[in-house]
Motif scaffolding. Structure first.
Motif, PDB file in Angstrom:
ATOM      1  N   ILE A  57      38.958  28.372  38.522  1.00 34.18           N
ATOM      2  CA  ILE A  57      39.146  29.711  39.079  1.00 34.18           C
ATOM      3  C   ILE A  57      37.865  30.147  39.799  1.00 34.18           C
ATOM      4  CG2 ILE A  57      39.786  32.101  38.585  1.00 34.18           C
ATOM      5  CD1 ILE A  57      41.090  31.136  36.016  1.00 34.18           C
ATOM      6  N   PHE A  58      38.020  30.651  41.022  1.00 35.02           N
ATOM      7  CA  PHE A  58      36.876  31.236  41.744  1.00 35.02           C
ATOM      8  C   PHE A  58      37.410  32.354  42.630  1.00 35.02           C
ATOM      9  CE2 PHE A  58      38.494  27.790  44.298  1.00 35.02           C
ATOM     10  CZ  PHE A  58      38.494  28.273  45.592  1.00 35.02           C
ATOM     11  N   THR A  59      36.496  33.187  43.089  1.00 39.18           N
ATOM     12  CA  THR A  59      36.865  34.351  43.902  1.00 39.18           C
ATOM     13  C   THR A  59      36.127  34.311  45.235  1.00 39.18           C
ATOM     14  OG1 THR A  59      35.097  35.708  42.967  1.00 39.18           O
ATOM     15  CG2 THR A  59      37.248  35.769  41.853  1.00 39.18           C
ATOM     16  N   ARG A  65      39.954  37.571  47.431  1.00 34.81           N
ATOM     17  CA  ARG A  65      40.971  36.654  46.912  1.00 34.81           C
ATOM     18  C   ARG A  65      40.539  36.159  45.535  1.00 34.81           C
ATOM     19  NH1 ARG A  65      43.138  38.482  50.781  1.00 34.81           N
ATOM     20  NH2 ARG A  65      44.172  37.397  52.523  1.00 34.81           N
ATOM     21  N   ILE A  66      41.541  35.793  44.708  1.00 35.55           N
ATOM     22  CA  ILE A  66      41.311  35.035  43.480  1.00 35.55           C
ATOM     23  C   ILE A  66      42.057  33.718  43.643  1.00 35.55           C
ATOM     24  CG2 ILE A  66      41.589  34.944  40.982  1.00 35.55           C
ATOM     25  CD1 ILE A  66      41.640  37.996  40.964  1.00 35.55           C
ATOM     26  N   ALA A  67      41.331  32.607  43.631  1.00 34.47           N
ATOM     27  CA  ALA A  67      41.935  31.291  43.856  1.00 34.47           C
ATOM     28  C   ALA A  67      41.886  30.490  42.553  1.00 34.47           C
ATOM     29  CB  ALA A  67      41.205  30.558  44.971  1.00 34.47           C
ATOM     30  N   ALA A 181      30.378  25.952  42.682  1.00 35.09           N
ATOM     31  CA  ALA A 181      29.586  27.079  43.178  1.00 35.09           C
ATOM     32  C   ALA A 181      30.506  28.076  43.857  1.00 35.09           C
ATOM     33  CB  ALA A 181      28.503  26.596  44.136  1.00 35.09           C
ATOM     34  N   ASN A 182      30.255  29.346  43.634  1.00 34.36           N
ATOM     35  CA  ASN A 182      31.063  30.419  44.210  1.00 34.36           C
ATOM     36  C   ASN A 182      30.122  31.505  44.718  1.00 34.36           C
ATOM     37  OD1 ASN A 182      33.162  32.154  44.900  1.00 34.36           O
ATOM     38  ND2 ASN A 182      33.163  33.089  42.863  1.00 34.36           N
ATOM     39  N   MET A 183      30.195  31.794  46.032  1.00 35.28           N
ATOM     40  CA  MET A 183      29.308  32.764  46.665  1.00 35.28           C
ATOM     41  C   MET A 183      30.042  34.095  46.847  1.00 35.28           C
ATOM     42  SD  MET A 183      28.636  34.350  49.834  1.00 35.28           S
ATOM     43  CE  MET A 183      29.450  33.290  51.006  1.00 35.28           C
TER      44      MET A 183
END
Length: 721
Positions: A57-59, A65-67, A181-183
């Motif tokens: 799960i990342f945003t 968005r929530i993916a 990694a999620n920015m």
């Protein structure tokens, strides 16, 4: 029908590829939702197996968005559902590359909670940022829990580079695969959350990057319970994007582009992407599937050629969709052509061959198209000049009013290979014989060329100023005396003042004795008369006369000439005003009389002349090529045997200058100063200190001449022409 069948074939091929690569995968059967209190939404994702595939799960923030990625999973759920409750607008499910991605579409960034219930993953989406995202892993089976940071790779290095156009790049390198990694932006800074990765103490150091001259100010990494977090501080208005290649995650912070007026040609040559920003993270996704995703995001009709194939790995975060499309095309040697809202994608060679075939067909159609004859009247220009512009063939005048071109000319200019153009001088008309398509093009060209020429009013002022000053000082004195000595002889000295025309010293001797002396040095001004003051001393036997004279003259004059002329753009104008001065010369004269011989009258011009050629620039200024002459009669000189010849004072200026419309500019100036000092004196006596002024006269002359030329161009509006 052709487009629909091609899209159907693409979907069928995509489905077959997905099922072929995931024969043993789990299947997402459906996605349901229900509304909770406070505008929250509960999404339930159900699978066909007893275990839920490990979710990732990342945003994203732009767009919010929530993916959720499910590896080794196929999709049987609906591709898209509209929700429209709270901040949740809809949910989409897409299967590609052996995985299924569920995307929750939001109106704004929102927090969420997730849990596993049996064969379903439940995601509760809050109505906005009510709290920080929390994943309740306590209810998740340990075999399905996300890998912890202790078991994942380590952050091997954090580096910074300055990119093109002043962008700053933060490079986060990992020791191996598996880091996620999620920015996202938070509180005016950029944050990168790295899950399943360890941050060694040696890398937890703040980087001050002010010296790189980028929007990035500092990079601050720190450890978190789930891995690591990198905070990036920046200043100014920026665009932020990120991507991952291999074991490296890159965040690029670019200053927003300035107005196109302030950009240099090099930056103007670069493509400008304006599409909405997207985030993709796929491994070996079929190219046709990636293009389909971009078509859904852009809202355009995208048609892919049958020769488009292969797979591509994408890791794009917050990049414009049109830039993502160009990245995919460059990676697979593809190109695109856009017609309205339809984009055609094919290999570069295929597109080049198609366009070449169109060009060949167009040329072939011109060879067989019928010719039509058209008459085009010319109003403001010359038909002959426009005919020369339309073709490189030679034009020749025929009879009393026609001209023509050679139809076999190798270079046809704007004409087709079979076209020809002639002109009629008497009616100023073009006669065109060409295809209907070329005739329409030439009519448009002539309409642009046949326009009234702008006119310019040139106002000039020529000022000649003079300042004259003259001062004269002089003296006259005489003495007259008589004396009788004891022997009875009478001695006389002087006899009074001599006439003013005499000067110097005069003596008279009687019986060998000096008996007379006089000094006569009066002021002699060139104009007017001098003022005098006289005094006399009288005695029984003598008389002394003294006379001082002085004169001072001042004069100022100003001569202003103001020629004006109107002319068309890029046409020379000439205006003259003055006189021709006649004089007589004698030829074949005999002797020195100067009047015997053949008399001839000759003339010299003494005129004010202004020649100017204006050119109106694209920014409504005027470029002037100017020649100014100002002549006047000074005097006559006598030439032996030829009478009197006039002497002309001439002043001229030849220059070019760029002037704003209506602005006055001084084109040039001549400043002359003439100083003259004259002294007449009695030798030796005039140099005696104190009394020397009694034996001399002085004259001082100062003359000043100044020439100034002012020019003002004014572009006449159409209403005044």
């Amino acid at each position: 029908m052709h487009l629909a069948s091609r899209c159907l074939m693409t979907i069928v091929a995509l489905g077959a590829a997905v099922w072929a690569t995931a024969a043993t995968a789990s299947t997402l059967q459906n996605i349901t939702y229900k509304t909770l209190s406070g505008g929250r939404i509960e999404l339930r994702m159900s699978f066909d197996s007893n275990q839920v595939p490990q979710p990732n799960i990342f945003t994203t923030e732009t767009p919010p968005r929530i993916a959720i990625d499910f590896p080794d999973t196929t999709n049987d759920a609906a591709r898209h559902q509209d929700i429209g409750v709270g901040t949740t607008t809809g949910v989409s499910a897409i299967a590609a590359g052996g995985r299924t991605r569920v995307v929750v579409e939001l109106m704004q960034a929102s927090t969420y909670k997730s849990r596993v219930e049996g064969n379903s993953l439940v995601l509760v989406v809050n109505n906005g940022t009510q709290s920080q995202p929390v994943t309740t892993a306590a209810t998740i089976d340990p075999s399905k829990a996300l890998p912890s940071a202790l078991n994942g790779p380590a952050v091997s290095n954090i580096d910074f580079q300055r990119g093109p156009n002043g962008s700053g790049r933060v490079l986060i390198n990992f020791s191996g695969a598996g880091a996620n990694a999620n920015m996202h932006r938070e509180n005016g800074d950029i944050s990168v959350d790295v899950t399943n990765a360890q941050l060694p103490a040696s890398q937890a150091q703040r980087l001050n990057v002010l010296d790189f001259a980028t929007p990035v100010q500092s990079v601050s990494p720190k450890s978190t319970p789930n891995g690591a977090r990198v905070d990036i501080a920046y200043s100014g208005d920026v665009d932020v994007s990120s991507y991952q290649t291999g074991n490296q995650y890159v965040v690029e912070v670019t200053p927003k582009k300035q107005d196109s007026k302030n950009t240099n040609p090099a930056s103007m040559a670069q493509p400008v992407y304006t599409g909405s920003r997207v985030t993709f993270n796929f491994q070996d996704i079929p190219v046709r599937s990636a293009l389909q995703l971009l078509a859904d995001v852009s809202g355009l009709n995208l048609v892919a050629s049958d020769t488009v194939g292969g797979s591509v790995t994408l890791r794009l975060v917050n990049v414009p969709w049109d830039q993502a499309l160009d990245v995919i095309l460059r990676a697979k040697d593809l190109d695109k052509r856009r017609d309205g809202n339809v984009i055609w994608i094919a290999p570069q060679k295929e597109l080049a061959d198609y366009e070449q075939s169109l060009a060949d067909a167009r040329f072939k159609a011109q060879d067989t198209a019928p010719l039509v004859t058209t008459y085009i009247p010319i109003s403001y220009g010359k038909a002959q000049d426009i005919a020369k512009l339309l073709t490189t063939g030679a034009q020749q005048s025929t009879g009393g009013g026609g001209g023509g071109t050679s139809g076999a000319s190798e270079h046809r200019g704007f004409l087709s290979p079979r076209g020809s153009v002639t002109f009629d001088q008497r009616t100023n008309t073009l006669l065109l014989n060409d295809t209907a398509e070329k005739t329409a093009e030439i009519r448009a060209i002539v309409a642009e060329l046949d326009r009234p020429v702008q006119q310019v009013l040139i106002e000039s002022r020529i000022v000649i100023a003079t300042d004259d000053f003259e001062r004269d000082l002089g003296v006259q004195w005489g003495i007259n005396a008589t004396h009788i000595n004891p022997s009875g002889q009478q001695l006389s000295l002087g006899s009074g003042l001599l006439p003013a025309s005499s000067s110097g010293t005069t003596t008279t001797t009687y019986n060998g004795l000096q008996n007379y002396q006089q000094v006569n040095l009066p002021a002699t001004p060139t104009t007017g008369t001098a003022s005098t003051i006289a005094a006399a001393i009288l005695g029984k036997n003598y008389a002394l006369d003294l006379e001082l004279s002085a004169s001072q003259a001042e004069g100022r004059s100003q001569l202003v000439s103001s020629p004006r002329v109107i002319t068309a753009n890029q046409q020379e104008a000439d205006i003259r005003q003055g006189q021709e001065i006649g004089y007589v010369t004698y030829q074949n004269s005999v002797g020195g009389g100067g009047a015997s011989g053949t008399a001839t009258v000759a003339f010299k011009d003494a005129v004010l002349e202004l020649k100017v050629t204006p050119t109106i620039t694209a920014d409504n200024r005027v470029y002037l090529a100017i020649n100014v002459n100002k002549d006047s009669l000074h005097n006559y000189i006598t030439v032996p045997g030829s009478g009197q010849v006039p002497v002309i004072d001439t002043r001229s200026l030849n220059t070019s200058v760029l002037v704003d419309n209506g602005q006055t500019v001084v084109l040039g100036g001549i400043y002359e100063i003439s100083k003259t000092d004259n002294i007449n004196k009695v030798p030796w006596l005039g140099d005696i200190p104190g009394v020397g002024f009694l034996f001399r006269s002085t004259q001082r002359v100062n003359d000043k001449d100044e020439l100034l030329i002012f020019v003002t161009p004014r572009i006449l509006s159409d209403s005044l022409q």
